[in-house]
Scaffold this active site. Structure first.
Site, PDB file in Angstrom:
ATOM      1  N   HIS A  91      41.496  44.301  50.812  1.00  0.00           N
ATOM      2  CA  HIS A  91      42.283  45.063  49.842  1.00  0.00           C
ATOM      3  C   HIS A  91      42.758  46.413  50.384  1.00  0.00           C
ATOM      4  O   HIS A  91      43.664  47.021  49.814  1.00  0.00           O
ATOM      5  CB  HIS A  91      41.514  45.238  48.515  1.00  0.00           C
ATOM      6  CG  HIS A  91      40.391  46.219  48.541  1.00  0.00           C
ATOM      7  ND1 HIS A  91      39.065  45.838  48.539  1.00  0.00           N
ATOM      8  CD2 HIS A  91      40.373  47.572  48.529  1.00  0.00           C
ATOM      9  CE1 HIS A  91      38.303  46.909  48.516  1.00  0.00           C
ATOM     10  NE2 HIS A  91      39.069  47.976  48.518  1.00  0.00           N
ATOM     11  N   ASP A 121      37.437  39.192  50.738  1.00  0.00           N
ATOM     12  CA  ASP A 121      37.844  40.594  50.847  1.00  0.00           C
ATOM     13  C   ASP A 121      37.500  41.206  52.203  1.00  0.00           C
ATOM     14  O   ASP A 121      36.931  42.294  52.295  1.00  0.00           O
ATOM     15  CB  ASP A 121      37.221  41.430  49.720  1.00  0.00           C
ATOM     16  CG  ASP A 121      37.915  42.778  49.554  1.00  0.00           C
ATOM     17  OD1 ASP A 121      39.031  42.946  50.084  1.00  0.00           O
ATOM     18  OD2 ASP A 121      37.338  43.672  48.909  1.00  0.00           O
ATOM     19  N   GLY A 193      37.908  54.904  49.120  1.00  0.00           N
ATOM     20  CA  GLY A 193      38.019  55.327  50.515  1.00  0.00           C
ATOM     21  C   GLY A 193      36.876  54.807  51.361  1.00  0.00           C
ATOM     22  O   GLY A 193      36.994  54.674  52.580  1.00  0.00           O
ATOM     23  N   ASN A 194      35.727  54.498  50.734  1.00  0.00           N
ATOM     24  CA  ASN A 194      34.605  53.887  51.443  1.00  0.00           C
ATOM     25  C   ASN A 194      34.827  52.401  51.699  1.00  0.00           C
ATOM     26  O   ASN A 194      34.104  51.781  52.485  1.00  0.00           O
ATOM     27  CB  ASN A 194      33.302  54.029  50.649  1.00  0.00           C
ATOM     28  CG  ASN A 194      32.606  55.355  50.859  1.00  0.00           C
ATOM     29  OD1 ASN A 194      32.583  56.198  49.977  1.00  0.00           O
ATOM     30  ND2 ASN A 194      32.035  55.541  52.050  1.00  0.00           N
ATOM     31  N   SER A 195      35.818  51.809  51.028  1.00  0.00           N
ATOM     32  CA  SER A 195      36.076  50.375  51.177  1.00  0.00           C
ATOM     33  C   SER A 195      36.195  49.973  52.642  1.00  0.00           C
ATOM     34  O   SER A 195      36.984  50.554  53.390  1.00  0.00           O
ATOM     35  CB  SER A 195      37.370  49.995  50.459  1.00  0.00           C
ATOM     36  OG  SER A 195      37.227  50.021  49.081  1.00  0.00           O
ATOM     37  N   LEU A 261      38.385  23.085  44.946  1.00  0.00           N
ATOM     38  CA  LEU A 261      37.719  21.829  44.616  1.00  0.00           C
ATOM     39  C   LEU A 261      38.462  21.092  43.508  1.00  0.00           C
ATOM     40  O   LEU A 261      38.404  19.864  43.414  1.00  0.00           O
ATOM     41  CB  LEU A 261      36.276  22.128  44.185  1.00  0.00           C
ATOM     42  CG  LEU A 261      35.288  20.966  44.125  1.00  0.00           C
ATOM     43  CD1 LEU A 261      35.238  20.218  45.449  1.00  0.00           C
ATOM     44  CD2 LEU A 261      33.900  21.487  43.747  1.00  0.00           C
ATOM     45  N   GLY A 262      39.164  21.838  42.666  1.00  0.00           N
ATOM     46  CA  GLY A 262      39.909  21.202  41.587  1.00  0.00           C
ATOM     47  C   GLY A 262      39.062  20.870  40.379  1.00  0.00           C
ATOM     48  O   GLY A 262      39.301  19.866  39.696  1.00  0.00           O
ATOM     49  N   VAL A 263      38.060  21.699  40.100  1.00  0.00           N
ATOM     50  CA  VAL A 263      37.212  21.465  38.928  1.00  0.00           C
ATOM     51  C   VAL A 263      37.117  22.742  38.101  1.00  0.00           C
ATOM     52  O   VAL A 263      37.220  23.849  38.627  1.00  0.00           O
ATOM     53  CB  VAL A 263      35.782  21.019  39.315  1.00  0.00           C
ATOM     54  CG1 VAL A 263      35.811  19.721  40.102  1.00  0.00           C
ATOM     55  CG2 VAL A 263      35.058  22.113  40.099  1.00  0.00           C
TER      56      VAL A 263
END
Length: 360
Positions: A91, A121, A193-195, A261-263
């Protein structure tokens, strides 16, 4: 600044030490320091020396695109022929055209985005030092040292750029508060800013990448929604997840798309029924108090492989499925072409069924 999220601190020991020292605790006219006072000094000395060593491998990230910009942090994890590899949060660089690595002062280095993993992320950048690059870079050689054992209560350090690059390589300390399979909760202070910055143990080894923080929760007081501040709930992505994602990013050199997975699934607990789950409780076998049940199927790989509505998920690739997050954590580390083995309890047949799925 993107995604205002980060942690809270354990600076009390250091603050107290500063007070003691200022009062002349160890002056010759006073009594000899106690054993615990000596241990406090030793802890501070260890943290200080460790910070000096590892902080040269901690960088700021400055990303821009038109009129928008983003500031974050990163950690150098590899060097190859003068090229340094940095891990940060997705991000921080998402949607940005220009990314630079900052090392303090006026030292900005053009960075190349190798790839990213939005689901987890994480992103990988590279940069090289120019003729004016200056000081040595400490490399966290995460693929060549043994996995660290992370325990609740151990001291941790967070290094990053809270509230901007002017606070480059700010150190906060705390403890590990809780551990899940893919995440470390801590009370070390982190802020916007720590991200992407590192969470380190007391010896200076990287144990996670700081990613988010609970800022507030809400309470309904007589029909009025009140925001209640939350303190000391910061989160870092566990090193085992970081290493897997880095490997995938370096291999694919693009944005990683994790398979679906489609569930649609729903957690069901016979002792904590909700309006949504109450009708599914009778489907639980007598031996189960809770489970994750399939409530809907799209025309995806799960349906093609034979998963049915009302199947109760028991295991995925040998790991127990207790919550919906358990399933997400497994899927978010797989790639198209990988195999997924589901063990389900089929309510219509009252038996356990094993289903092998090739992800697309």
């Amino acid at each position: 600044m993107k995604k205002i999220r980060k942690w809270i601190s354990l600076g009390l020991v250091i603050v107290c030490l500063g007070i003691f020292t200022g009062c002349g605790l160890f002056s010759s006219s006073e009594k000899e320091p106690t054993k615990i006072e000596k241990e406090i000094v030793e802890i501070q000395s260890t943290i200080t020396e460790t910070y000096k060593k590892i902080s040269t491998g901690c960088v700021g990230i400055y990303a821009t695109s038109g009129d928008s910009g983003s500031v974050g942090s990163g950690v150098v994890y590899k060097e190859d022929k003068g090229i340094y590899y940095v891990v940060t949060n997705h991000h921080v660089i998402e949607g940005m055209r220009t990314v630079r690595v900052y090392r303090g002062g006026a030292k900005y280095f053009k960075a190349t985005v190798i790839g990213s993993d939005p689901k987890n992320d994480l992103a990988v950048l590279t940069f090289s030092l120019d003729l004016f690059g200056g000081s040595e870079v400490y490399v966290q050689d995460i693929f060549n040292y043994e996995d660290e054992i992370v325990t609740v209560g151990q001291t941790v350090m967070a290094i990053g750029c809270p509230l901007g690059l002017e606070n480059f390589n700010t150190l906060t300390t705390g403890v590990v508060s809780r551990i899940t399979k893919n995440e470390i909760q801590t009370n070390a202070e982190i802020n916007p800013g720590n991200s992407g910055g590192g969470l380190f143990n007391a010896s200076g080894r990287l144990i996670g990448i700081n990613s988010s923080k609970e800022v507030f929760t809400q309470s309904n007081e007589d029909g009025v929604i009140i925001d209640i501040p939350v303190e000391g709930l910061g989160y870092a992505i566990s090193l085992n997840v970081v290493k897997k994602c880095i490997t995938d990013i370096e291999s694919k050199k693009t944005v990683i798309e994790r398979p679906l997975l489609g569930v649609t699934v729903l957690p069901v607990n016979r002792y904590l029924p909700t309006q949504e789950s109450e009708s599914y409780i009778p489907l639980l076998p007598n031996t189960m108090d809770a489970g994750v049940i399939v409530t809907n199927l799209s025309n995806g790989v799960a349906k093609k492989a034979g998963v049915l509505v009302n199947d109760i998920l028991l295991k995925a690739n040998g790991t127990d499925i207790v919550t919906t997050l358990d399933l997400s954590n497994i899927l978010n580390l797989l790639l198209a072409g990988d195999k997924l083995t589901l063990e389900v309890y089929r309510t219509s047949e009252q038996k356990t069924v094993t289903i092998d799925i090739t992800l697309e």
